[in-house]
Design a protein around this motif. Structure first.
Motif: not given
Length: 203
Positions: A117-136
């Motif tokens: 029940g988790e959303y993951t947002i991958t930010l990029g393309p430079k210095n890529p990192r992923a953030v996981s949140v429960k809230s839509r």
């Protein structure tokens, strides 16, 4: 034996109904907080463009409105990662040929893990990192609200000169390890691309 078969079919229909209801409910729950981002009668567009600066950098702010179509929401809810790419330009308008100070891209990829029940947002393309949140709502805000992305050092800007900031957005599906490749065809065509939106400002 026949009664046993009847119960099995009945159980199957009930299970199928509940599964379908659950999937529909999940999709509606996903769409619900996104109503401010989507209106089927309005084309997706980049809006709320603004600039600000720190002591060192010029920063850009903008958002994507109506970026979550029903088809894209269904794809995300089915486990298909969706990538949004924002193309950004900063130009100094001139009589013949504009001077480009910045041209680049930033991306946000959204995926959903139904088990967690988790959303993951991958930010990029430079210095890529992923953030996981429960809230839509939080996940969609991170996808569609771009706040303070650095463009150029302010040392490259000239006082009293007018500049133009332009932004457009596009969405595409990301190749995944989904077990039912036929699902990929159900949600196409659904690729999204906006027109350029721009503002002028004087430094």
């Amino acid at each position: 034996m026949q009664r046993h078969l009847f119960i099995t079919r009945e159980f199957f229909y009930v299970a199928f109904y509940l599964a379908a209801l659950g999937a529909a409910t999940g999709l509606l729950q996903f769409l619900s907080p996104a109503l401010s981002y989507a209106d089927n009668n309005i084309a997706p567009r980049v809006s709320d463009l603004a600039v600000a600066n720190t002591k060192r950098y010029l920063l850009a702010y903008f958002s994507l409105k109506n970026g979550l179509t029903y088809e894209i929401a269904a794809a995300i809810q089915s486990g298909i990662p969706i990538k949004y790419t924002y193309e950004i330009e900063l130009n100094e308008p001139r009589l013949l040929i504009d001077k480009t100070l910045f041209h680049g891209y930033i991306s946000r990829t959204l995926s959903y893990d139904a088990l967690r029940g988790e959303y993951t947002i991958t930010l990029g393309p430079k210095n890529p990192r992923a953030v996981s949140v429960k809230s839509r709502a939080e996940a969609l805000s991170m996808m569609f609200e771009i706040n303070g992305t650095p463009l150029v050092p302010v040392s490259r800007l000239r006082r009293g000169v007018t500049y133009r900031l332009s932004v457009r957005a596009a969405a595409e599906k990301v190749e995944s390890n989904i077990q039912f490749p036929g699902l990929m065809n159900i949600f196409s065509p659904w690729d999204l691309k906006t027109d350029w939106n721009e503002i002028y400002f004087t430094y």
